[in-house]
Design a protein around this motif. Structure first.
Motif, PDB file in Angstrom:
ATOM      1  N   LEU A  22      40.813  47.153  34.108  1.00 37.26           N
ATOM      2  CA  LEU A  22      40.394  48.554  34.167  1.00 37.26           C
ATOM      3  C   LEU A  22      40.505  49.227  32.801  1.00 37.26           C
ATOM      4  CD1 LEU A  22      41.890  49.838  37.554  1.00 37.26           C
ATOM      5  CD2 LEU A  22      39.722  48.683  37.108  1.00 37.26           C
ATOM      6  N   GLU A  23      41.509  48.827  32.026  1.00 35.26           N
ATOM      7  CA  GLU A  23      41.722  49.418  30.715  1.00 35.26           C
ATOM      8  C   GLU A  23      40.574  49.110  29.762  1.00 35.26           C
ATOM      9  OE1 GLU A  23      43.353  51.733  27.884  1.00 35.26           O
ATOM     10  OE2 GLU A  23      43.969  51.550  29.982  1.00 35.26           O
ATOM     11  N   ASP A  24      39.801  48.065  30.052  1.00 30.93           N
ATOM     12  CA  ASP A  24      38.691  47.683  29.178  1.00 30.93           C
ATOM     13  C   ASP A  24      37.386  48.399  29.522  1.00 30.93           C
ATOM     14  OD1 ASP A  24      40.238  45.938  27.728  1.00 30.93           O
ATOM     15  OD2 ASP A  24      39.765  44.218  29.001  1.00 30.93           O
ATOM     16  N   ILE A  25      37.338  49.085  30.659  1.00 37.73           N
ATOM     17  CA  ILE A  25      36.098  49.748  31.074  1.00 37.73           C
ATOM     18  C   ILE A  25      35.919  51.058  30.311  1.00 37.73           C
ATOM     19  CG2 ILE A  25      34.845  50.797  32.989  1.00 37.73           C
ATOM     20  CD1 ILE A  25      36.277  48.876  34.868  1.00 37.73           C
ATOM     21  N   LEU A  26      34.807  51.190  29.621  1.00 36.95           N
ATOM     22  CA  LEU A  26      34.470  52.430  28.923  1.00 36.95           C
ATOM     23  C   LEU A  26      33.773  53.402  29.876  1.00 36.95           C
ATOM     24  CD1 LEU A  26      33.050  50.833  25.645  1.00 36.95           C
ATOM     25  CD2 LEU A  26      35.337  51.768  26.001  1.00 36.95           C
ATOM     26  N   ASP A  51      42.592  58.954  39.174  1.00 35.56           N
ATOM     27  CA  ASP A  51      43.291  59.556  38.045  1.00 35.56           C
ATOM     28  C   ASP A  51      42.889  58.923  36.714  1.00 35.56           C
ATOM     29  OD1 ASP A  51      44.492  57.132  38.745  1.00 35.56           O
ATOM     30  OD2 ASP A  51      46.439  57.753  37.958  1.00 35.56           O
ATOM     31  N   LYS A  52      42.049  57.886  36.772  1.00 38.74           N
ATOM     32  CA  LYS A  52      41.619  57.215  35.553  1.00 38.74           C
ATOM     33  C   LYS A  52      40.104  57.234  35.349  1.00 38.74           C
ATOM     34  CE  LYS A  52      45.540  54.013  35.406  1.00 38.74           C
ATOM     35  NZ  LYS A  52      45.958  52.591  35.388  1.00 38.74           N
ATOM     36  N   PHE A  53      39.359  57.417  36.432  1.00 38.67           N
ATOM     37  CA  PHE A  53      37.904  57.396  36.341  1.00 38.67           C
ATOM     38  C   PHE A  53      37.328  58.590  37.091  1.00 38.67           C
ATOM     39  CE2 PHE A  53      39.267  53.082  35.709  1.00 38.67           C
ATOM     40  CZ  PHE A  53      38.430  52.606  34.711  1.00 38.67           C
ATOM     41  N   ILE A  54      36.196  59.097  36.589  1.00 35.71           N
ATOM     42  CA  ILE A  54      35.584  60.260  37.215  1.00 35.71           C
ATOM     43  C   ILE A  54      34.062  60.168  37.119  1.00 35.71           C
ATOM     44  CG2 ILE A  54      35.674  61.679  35.116  1.00 35.71           C
ATOM     45  CD1 ILE A  54      36.330  64.072  37.013  1.00 35.71           C
ATOM     46  N   ARG A  55      33.408  60.634  38.145  1.00 38.65           N
ATOM     47  CA  ARG A  55      31.942  60.688  38.171  1.00 38.65           C
ATOM     48  C   ARG A  55      31.495  61.927  37.417  1.00 38.65           C
ATOM     49  NH1 ARG A  55      28.830  58.322  42.212  1.00 38.65           N
ATOM     50  NH2 ARG A  55      26.611  58.315  41.668  1.00 38.65           N
ATOM     51  N   VAL A  56      30.567  61.771  36.460  1.00 38.02           N
ATOM     52  CA  VAL A  56      30.064  62.916  35.695  1.00 38.02           C
ATOM     53  C   VAL A  56      28.565  63.129  35.895  1.00 38.02           C
ATOM     54  CG1 VAL A  56      31.844  62.725  33.914  1.00 38.02           C
ATOM     55  CG2 VAL A  56      29.677  61.498  33.632  1.00 38.02           C
ATOM     56  N   SER A 113      24.353  58.925  37.714  1.00 35.69           N
ATOM     57  CA  SER A 113      24.183  57.599  37.129  1.00 35.69           C
ATOM     58  C   SER A 113      25.384  57.116  36.322  1.00 35.69           C
ATOM     59  CB  SER A 113      22.935  57.581  36.219  1.00 35.69           C
ATOM     60  OG  SER A 113      21.766  57.846  36.949  1.00 35.69           O
ATOM     61  N   TYR A 114      26.459  57.923  36.244  1.00 40.23           N
ATOM     62  CA  TYR A 114      27.574  57.543  35.365  1.00 40.23           C
ATOM     63  C   TYR A 114      28.947  57.836  35.980  1.00 40.23           C
ATOM     64  CZ  TYR A 114      24.165  57.186  31.564  1.00 40.23           C
ATOM     65  OH  TYR A 114      23.087  56.832  30.775  1.00 40.23           O
ATOM     66  N   VAL A 115      29.833  56.870  35.849  1.00 38.77           N
ATOM     67  CA  VAL A 115      31.278  57.045  36.042  1.00 38.77           C
ATOM     68  C   VAL A 115      31.929  56.709  34.711  1.00 38.77           C
ATOM     69  CG1 VAL A 115      33.332  56.075  37.130  1.00 38.77           C
ATOM     70  CG2 VAL A 115      31.325  56.581  38.520  1.00 38.77           C
ATOM     71  N   VAL A 116      32.851  57.549  34.262  1.00 37.20           N
ATOM     72  CA  VAL A 116      33.467  57.323  32.949  1.00 37.20           C
ATOM     73  C   VAL A 116      34.974  57.155  33.087  1.00 37.20           C
ATOM     74  CG1 VAL A 116      31.678  58.692  31.814  1.00 37.20           C
ATOM     75  CG2 VAL A 116      33.853  59.768  32.421  1.00 37.20           C
ATOM     76  N   SER A 117      35.555  56.453  32.100  1.00 32.20           N
ATOM     77  CA  SER A 117      37.005  56.328  32.015  1.00 32.20           C
ATOM     78  C   SER A 117      37.560  57.536  31.279  1.00 32.20           C
ATOM     79  CB  SER A 117      37.378  55.048  31.263  1.00 32.20           C
ATOM     80  OG  SER A 117      38.753  55.044  30.946  1.00 32.20           O
ATOM     81  N   LEU A 118      38.466  58.257  31.910  1.00 35.78           N
ATOM     82  CA  LEU A 118      39.062  59.436  31.282  1.00 35.78           C
ATOM     83  C   LEU A 118      39.799  59.068  30.000  1.00 35.78           C
ATOM     84  CD1 LEU A 118      40.371  61.197  34.504  1.00 35.78           C
ATOM     85  CD2 LEU A 118      38.642  62.125  32.949  1.00 35.78           C
ATOM     86  N   ASN A 119      40.426  57.908  29.984  1.00 33.44           N
ATOM     87  CA  ASN A 119      41.179  57.481  28.800  1.00 33.44           C
ATOM     88  C   ASN A 119      40.292  57.168  27.607  1.00 33.44           C
ATOM     89  OD1 ASN A 119      43.631  57.684  30.126  1.00 33.44           O
ATOM     90  ND2 ASN A 119      43.619  55.554  30.798  1.00 33.44           N
ATOM     91  N   LYS A 120      39.021  56.912  27.864  1.00 31.51           N
ATOM     92  CA  LYS A 120      38.130  56.494  26.784  1.00 31.51           C
ATOM     93  C   LYS A 120      37.267  57.631  26.238  1.00 31.51           C
ATOM     94  CE  LYS A 120      39.259  52.129  26.716  1.00 31.51           C
ATOM     95  NZ  LYS A 120      40.319  52.136  27.724  1.00 31.51           N
ATOM     96  N   ILE A 121      37.433  58.838  26.767  1.00 32.94           N
ATOM     97  CA  ILE A 121      36.637  59.979  26.291  1.00 32.94           C
ATOM     98  C   ILE A 121      37.110  60.383  24.898  1.00 32.94           C
ATOM     99  CG2 ILE A 121      36.073  62.414  26.656  1.00 32.94           C
ATOM    100  CD1 ILE A 121      36.266  61.934  29.642  1.00 32.94           C
ATOM    101  N   ASN A 122      36.184  60.405  23.954  1.00 27.50           N
ATOM    102  CA  ASN A 122      36.504  60.838  22.597  1.00 27.50           C
ATOM    103  C   ASN A 122      36.375  62.341  22.442  1.00 27.50           C
ATOM    104  OD1 ASN A 122      36.902  58.173  21.714  1.00 27.50           O
ATOM    105  ND2 ASN A 122      34.719  57.894  21.389  1.00 27.50           N
ATOM    106  N   SER A 123      35.335  62.920  23.061  1.00 31.37           N
ATOM    107  CA  SER A 123      35.122  64.357  22.964  1.00 31.37           C
ATOM    108  C   SER A 123      34.167  64.806  24.067  1.00 31.37           C
ATOM    109  CB  SER A 123      34.541  64.737  21.590  1.00 31.37           C
ATOM    110  OG  SER A 123      33.262  64.148  21.412  1.00 31.37           O
TER     111      SER A 123
END
Length: 236
Positions: A149-153, A187-192, A195-205
């Motif tokens: 999971l930690e590798d998913i962007l 608590d780690k991933f969210i639908r935005v 067409s996209y689910v993102v990793s909260l930990n990988k958000i740069n901005s």
């Protein structure tokens, strides 16, 4: 057991669904309705897991009816009009059945609903136990691979596939984006976006309703914006 109802203005269509549901051991058809108003009253008072819903009805379309529900159950659209298929899938329904519906397609749709319910229950159990696996197994082409999971962007829904982006290489799978959203820890991933689910930990901005992850620009759509910013604000 999946509690379900059927809504269709054609009595014959309701008879067919009733007959099919009796043949599926994990389906419990608790009611059928020929108009949406009666179905709405039932949904307000009873727990329903799955809704078999006709699209083209006299007073309101199935799509309009589904959009009117604040917390809709899983939905399988049934219709004789194929042109509604794309809009139906945009609403992330479980399946889309074209009349006359063969039993094999009905069973496949019911099985999809069962898989989604099972994944949702497993996610709730994991959250209640404060334990979630830190990896998933993905079937891709002719093999099954393990992804941490930690590798998913982020994860993107394409026309026929879902693409999982990692720092190494993207992975294509036939699993739906909805299934990932249901299974991944909230608590780690969210639908935005649809067409996209993102990793909260990988958000740069985050800027102008756009998420930046690894130099990739990902849109935040209106339907997911409020929940996304609630999560961001709680962690700021």
């Amino acid at each position: 057991m999946i509690r379900c109802i059927a809504v269709d203005d054609e009595p014959l269509a309701l008879e067919i669904i009733t007959d099919f549901a009796k043949k599926v051991p994990f389906l419990q058809l608790v009611a059928t309705f020929e108009n949406a108003a009666e179905a709405l009253r039932f949904l307000q008072e009873e727990r329903v897991d799955l809704l078999f819903l006709d699209i083209k009805m006299p007073d309101i379309t199935g799509i309009q009816f589904m959009k009117s529900l604040k917390y809709p159950p899983m939905v399988v659209f049934t219709t004789a009009y194929g042109e509604y298929a794309l809009e139906g899938f945009d609403l992330e329904v479980v399946d889309y059945l074209l009349k006359p519906v063969p039993f094999e397609r009905f069973l496949r749709a019911a099985t999809k609903a069962l898989e989604l319910k099972t994944m949702s229950q497993q996610k709730n159990n994991d959250n209640n136990n404060n334990h979630v696996n830190d990896y998933i197994f993905i079937k891709t082409e002719y093999k099954i691979i393990k992804i941490n999971l930690e590798d998913i962007l982020f994860i993107e829904a394409l026309k026929d596939y879902t693409k999982i982006y990692t720092p190494y290489q993207p992975v294509l799978t036939l699993r739906s984006l909805k299934s990932f959203e249901t299974r991944l820890p909230s608590d780690k991933f969210i639908r935005v976006h649809r067409s996209y689910v993102v990793s909260l930990n990988k958000i740069n901005s985050v800027e102008k309703n756009t998420v930046m992850i690894a130099n990739q620009s990902i849109p935040i759509s209106d339907g997911y914006r409020e929940k996304f910013y609630d999560v961001i604000n709680r962690n700021s």
